[in-house]
Design a protein around this motif. Structure first.
Motif, PDB file in Angstrom:
ATOM      1  N   SER A 175       0.780  -1.003  -0.038  1.00 17.71           N
ATOM      2  CA  SER A 175       0.129   0.140   0.071  1.00 17.71           C
ATOM      3  C   SER A 175       0.961   1.288   0.072  1.00 17.71           C
ATOM      4  CB  SER A 175      -0.956  -0.075   1.340  1.00 17.71           C
ATOM      5  OG  SER A 175       0.011  -0.028   2.339  1.00 17.71           O
ATOM      6  N   ASP A 176       0.076   2.363  -0.614  1.00 14.44           N
ATOM      7  CA  ASP A 176       1.185   3.617  -0.605  1.00 14.44           C
ATOM      8  C   ASP A 176       0.971   4.536   0.553  1.00 14.44           C
ATOM      9  OD1 ASP A 176       2.314   5.891  -1.347  1.00 14.44           O
ATOM     10  OD2 ASP A 176       1.526   5.728  -3.500  1.00 14.44           O
ATOM     11  N   PRO A 177       1.929   4.987   1.184  1.00 11.12           N
ATOM     12  CA  PRO A 177       1.912   5.792   2.246  1.00 11.12           C
ATOM     13  C   PRO A 177       1.346   7.263   2.177  1.00 11.12           C
ATOM     14  CG  PRO A 177       3.976   5.614   1.991  1.00 11.12           C
ATOM     15  CD  PRO A 177       3.400   4.660   0.907  1.00 11.12           C
ATOM     16  N   THR A 178       1.191   7.691   0.613  1.00 14.10           N
ATOM     17  CA  THR A 178       0.806   8.793   0.363  1.00 14.10           C
ATOM     18  C   THR A 178      -0.544   8.857  -0.697  1.00 14.10           C
ATOM     19  OG1 THR A 178       1.994   8.739  -1.845  1.00 14.10           O
ATOM     20  CG2 THR A 178       3.471   9.352   0.347  1.00 14.10           C
ATOM     21  N   GLN A 179      -0.812  10.092  -1.135  1.00 15.21           N
ATOM     22  CA  GLN A 179      -2.069  10.078  -2.100  1.00 15.21           C
ATOM     23  C   GLN A 179      -1.583  10.086  -3.606  1.00 15.21           C
ATOM     24  OE1 GLN A 179      -5.407   9.873  -0.889  1.00 15.21           O
ATOM     25  NE2 GLN A 179      -4.055   9.488   1.323  1.00 15.21           N
TER      26      GLN A 179
END
Length: 305
Positions: free
Chosen positions: A204-208
């Motif tokens: 999963s990506d910790p950013t948008q």
């Protein structure tokens, strides 16, 4: 008085120990022997102890001298480190090197580069972040780090300058006990209809930055994790399948613990090559330490270590 101790006295003391004599110490320090003897004598007076037994042919440390030797060496080491750090600061050396690394990048190469930094810049602090997907480009864009290593160029923008380094292969794998491992033995390729029945382990990506986008996600059911180590552990445990860097799983593949999956949508034989880049903000020139790290990383790539 102890407050009157000087570095000169401490250096003379340590030098006599290391040289084995007052004459040898004088030669090392480029001084006359009487000056070395005078410095050590003053040190003994101020400390109130006898550091050397001078009754023999060569001076011998007394128990008190032996006990204080480590303290003297420690003081001199700290002073020398302070001087070196001051010299570096005068040359514009950074107080801290902040780096962000994509979690897919081989960490042994980072450790090797950091060894080179420690040898040349002892006093510099290191701040290292290891993040997946949009984490590295976001850290560079926001100015949280000086230098980064990115996987691919899809998530960058015009503020980030890239320098291509090397590509690494990624393979689709599953545990030997996973049903897809048996399917891989019977089929030349694994298509989406087969994969749809099984959980895919995904970072999963910790950013948008990647909001609304997926990379290499083929199964409708996913388990999402926030780091590479957890993804690796889940796949090894047989909870699902996924892509992992070949450098991470090469031993598992050789032992048969993990099995390569010929997922046609992810490249020939389920293998994809990913290009890595050194990256920085174009408005942030690299200082001496950052340049040294860059050179060490590029040297690692050139030598293949």
């Amino acid at each position: 008085m102890i407050d009157a101790l000087t570095l000169d006295q401490l250096r003379a003391f340590v030098s006599v120990v290391e040289a084995g004599s007052f004459r040898g110490s004088a030669k090392r320090l480029s001084r006359v022997q009487s000056a070395v003897s005078y410095s050590v004598g003053n040190l003994e007076t101020q400390l109130g102890v006898t550091l050397f037994d001078r009754s023999g042919h060569r001076p011998k440390l007394t128990p008190q001298g032996l006990s204080l030797l480590a303290h003297a060496r420690s003081i001199l080491l700290k002073v020398d480190a302070m001087r070196a750090r001051a010299r570096e600061l005068g040359e514009g050396v950074e107080l801290e090197l902040s780096i962000v690394i994509d979690s897919l990048y081989p960490m042994p190469w980072i450790m090797e580069a950091l060894h080179a930094i420690r040898r040349s810049y002892v006093g510099v602090s290191i701040r290292l972040e290891v993040l997946p997907l949009g984490g590295p480009p976001a850290a560079i864009q926001e100015g949280r780090v000086t230098l980064g290593i990115l996987a691919g160029e899809d998530l960058t923008d015009s503020r980030i300058e890239l320098e291509a380094m090397h590509s690494h292969s990624f393979v689709a794998v599953a545990a030997r006990t996973h049903p897809l491992a048996a399917a891989a033995e019977d089929l030349d390729t694994l298509e989406a209809v087969v994969l749809a029945e099984h959980v895919q382990i995904v970072l999963s990506d910790p950013t948008q930055i990647t909001e609304g986008r997926d990379f290499g996600v083929l199964s409708p059911t996913t388990w999402r994790v926030n780091n590479q180590e957890t993804k690796y552990a889940m796949i090894r445990a047989g909870h699902g399948w996924g892509r992992l860097p070949h450098w991470v799983v090469d031993k598992n593949l050789a032992s048969g613990e993990l099995v390569r999956l010929p997922v046609v949508a992810l490249g020939l034989g389920g293998q994809t090559d990913v290009q890595f880049y050194l990256a920085r903000r174009i408005d942030r020139p690299l200082g001496p330490v950052a340049r040294a790290f860059r050179e060490a990383i590029l040297a690692n790539h050139a030598s293949g270590t």
